[in-house]
Scaffold this motif. Structure first.
Motif, mmCIF file in Angstrom:
data_model
loop_
_atom_site.group_PDB
_atom_site.id
_atom_site.type_symbol
_atom_site.label_atom_id
_atom_site.label_comp_id
_atom_site.label_asym_id
_atom_site.label_seq_id
_atom_site.Cartn_x
_atom_site.Cartn_y
_atom_site.Cartn_z
ATOM 1 N N THR A 71 1.106 -1.253 -0.082
ATOM 2 C CA THR A 71 -0.403 -0.105 -0.301
ATOM 3 C C THR A 71 0.873 1.151 0.369
ATOM 4 N N MET A 72 1.583 1.262 0.618
ATOM 5 C CA MET A 72 2.670 2.947 0.974
ATOM 6 C C MET A 72 3.518 2.528 -0.450
ATOM 7 N N LEU A 73 4.042 1.236 -0.990
ATOM 8 C CA LEU A 73 5.023 2.020 -2.401
ATOM 9 C C LEU A 73 3.724 2.674 -2.870
ATOM 10 N N ASP B 175 -8.171 7.944 -0.426
ATOM 11 C CA ASP B 175 -10.083 7.968 -0.914
ATOM 12 C C ASP B 175 -8.901 6.690 -1.454
ATOM 13 N N HIS B 176 -8.721 6.463 -2.668
ATOM 14 C CA HIS B 176 -8.318 5.668 -3.785
ATOM 15 C C HIS B 176 -7.812 4.512 -3.268
ATOM 16 N N LEU B 177 -6.861 4.491 -1.751
ATOM 17 C CA LEU B 177 -6.305 3.437 -1.339
ATOM 18 C C LEU B 177 -6.928 3.297 -0.372
ATOM 19 N N GLY B 178 -7.938 3.806 -0.050
ATOM 20 C CA GLY B 178 -8.982 2.793 0.855
ATOM 21 C C GLY B 178 -8.525 3.565 2.316
ATOM 22 N N PHE B 179 -8.684 4.689 1.786
ATOM 23 C CA PHE B 179 -8.183 5.564 4.053
ATOM 24 C C PHE B 179 -9.477 6.130 4.688
ATOM 25 N N ILE B 180 -9.770 5.842 5.287
ATOM 26 C CA ILE B 180 -11.195 6.588 6.000
ATOM 27 C C ILE B 180 -11.203 7.542 5.650
ATOM 28 N N PRO C 189 -8.495 11.263 4.805
ATOM 29 C CA PRO C 189 -7.507 12.155 4.495
ATOM 30 C C PRO C 189 -6.086 11.907 5.455
ATOM 31 N N ALA C 190 -6.663 12.650 6.093
ATOM 32 C CA ALA C 190 -5.646 12.826 8.031
ATOM 33 C C ALA C 190 -5.181 11.636 8.925
ATOM 34 N N TYR C 191 -6.171 10.457 8.312
ATOM 35 C CA TYR C 191 -5.412 8.951 8.881
ATOM 36 C C TYR C 191 -4.182 8.527 7.351
ATOM 37 N N PHE C 192 -4.843 9.065 6.810
ATOM 38 C CA PHE C 192 -3.847 8.035 5.295
ATOM 39 C C PHE C 192 -2.651 9.274 6.145
ATOM 40 N N SER C 193 -2.110 10.531 5.981
ATOM 41 C CA SER C 193 -0.915 11.274 6.177
ATOM 42 C C SER C 193 -0.540 10.666 7.281
ATOM 43 N N ARG C 194 -1.386 10.376 8.477
ATOM 44 C CA ARG C 194 -0.804 10.215 10.226
ATOM 45 C C ARG C 194 0.447 8.624 9.963
ATOM 46 N N PHE C 195 -0.158 8.082 8.580
ATOM 47 C CA PHE C 195 -0.348 6.011 8.649
ATOM 48 C C PHE C 195 1.074 6.369 7.729
ATOM 49 N N PHE C 196 1.808 6.989 6.711
ATOM 50 C CA PHE C 196 1.816 7.472 5.734
ATOM 51 C C PHE C 196 3.603 7.961 6.164
ATOM 52 N N LYS C 197 3.149 9.239 7.338
ATOM 53 C CA LYS C 197 4.620 9.835 7.988
ATOM 54 C C LYS C 197 5.054 8.211 9.030
ATOM 55 N N ARG C 198 4.160 7.132 9.747
ATOM 56 C CA ARG C 198 4.500 6.562 10.646
ATOM 57 C C ARG C 198 4.905 5.923 9.642
ATOM 58 N N ALA D 255 5.938 13.002 5.708
ATOM 59 C CA ALA D 255 4.605 13.303 5.297
ATOM 60 C C ALA D 255 3.816 13.247 3.548
ATOM 61 N N PRO D 256 2.781 12.880 3.288
ATOM 62 C CA PRO D 256 3.105 12.846 1.797
ATOM 63 C C PRO D 256 3.248 13.779 1.449
ATOM 64 N N LYS D 257 3.156 15.143 1.828
ATOM 65 C CA LYS D 257 2.748 15.781 0.863
ATOM 66 C C LYS D 257 4.505 16.837 1.124
ATOM 67 N N TYR D 258 5.134 16.363 2.125
ATOM 68 C CA TYR D 258 6.403 16.974 1.765
ATOM 69 C C TYR D 258 7.010 15.712 1.064
#
Length: 270
Positions: free
Chosen positions: A215-217, A235-240, A242-251, A256-259
């Motif tokens: 998913t992260m790749l 949304d495309h990757l099934g996250f509930i 955007p904030a959760y996606f950002s936290r998950f990606f950073k972890r 962060a995704p934008k960075y």
């Protein structure tokens, strides 16, 4: 920027000897692709990773992986593409687990054995002979076995490889969404325990770790090569949300995704 997709529909197999190859923009195929470096130097990108081109190196690119050549100097290599439709014997799926690796360095004896098979494949591909397709299929099987021998020993059975291959097919169809292991076990009509065991044998990861990594790749691919917004990617990757996606990606990735997107654009001038 969206990486172009080049479908491989006109033929199920192709091989050529590459010499003095020009830079190639990042793109993806619907086929499997193998590059065998005989000599020269340069840089090859596969998804978000760059690799130095050097002799005795194999690059393995599975369908959907974004790749391209940054530059080359005195390049001498074999490029081989194939679609699974070339195989009549489905046992070939045992060998496709090699595409879980991106780059493999081979020793001199392995190099000679692989180069000899590639040379035979090239000669057969260029010639007009009886039983040509059968010969190419058999030689390709031998090539994949030789490549598999260069990898760390993985005592996986035919059933394990077949299950792992089907899992990856379903994950691709599911757009690599962050989905529970139970979903894939149900789709594959197998137990969570057996699915987890198969993934562990081949990748060293448990099922949850492997799903997260894919998913992260895909998230990194979309951020780097696609024009979708971060919200759309979430949304495309099934996250509930955007904030959760950002936290998950950073972890998982460390930034962060934008960075990640902004530094990628700055580095590659997209």
């Amino acid at each position: 920027m969206t990486a172009p997709i080049f479908n491989f529909a006109e033929e199920s197999f192709r091989i050529e000897r590459m010499e003095s190859y020009p830079p190639v923009p990042r793109h993806k195929h619907s086929c499997y692709e193998l590059f065998f470096i005989v000599g020269g130097e340069g840089t090859l990108f596969i998804d978000c990773q760059s690799y130095n081109i050097q002799k005795n190196t194999l690059f393995l690119v599975s369908p959907g992986r974004i790749h391209g050549w940054e530059y080359t100097n005195n390049l001498d290599a074999y490029m081989l593409k194939f679609d699974i439709s070339i195989f009549t014997d489905k046992s070939f799926s045992d060998h496709l687990s090699i595409f879980n690796f991106d780059a493999v360095n081979v020793n001199e004896s392995e190099f000679k054995a692989i180069e000899n098979v590639l040379s035979s494949l090239l000669a057969e591909y260029k010639a007009t002979r009886s039983f040509k397709e059968c010969t190419i299929s058999n030689l390709l099987n031998i090539l994949l076995i030789y490549v598999k021998r260069t990898l760390p020993a993985i005592p996986s059975s035919h059933a394990t490889n077949a299950l792992f291959s089907k899992l990856n097919d379903i994950m691709e169809q599911n757009n690599y969404q962050l989905t529970p292991t139970t979903y894939y076990a149900k789709k594959l009509k197998t137990s969570i325990k057996l699915l987890n065991q198969s993934i562990k044998e081949i990748t060293g990861l448990n099922s949850s770790e492997y799903i997260r990594s894919k998913t992260m790749l895909e998230a990194k691919r979309l951020l780097k090569y696609d024009s979708m917004t971060c919200n759309e990617i979430a949304d495309h990757l099934g996250f509930i949300d955007p904030a959760y996606f950002s936290r998950f990606f950073k972890r998982e990735v460390g930034v962060a995704p934008k960075y990640f997107r902004s530094t990628t654009e700055e580095k590659y001038n997209f």
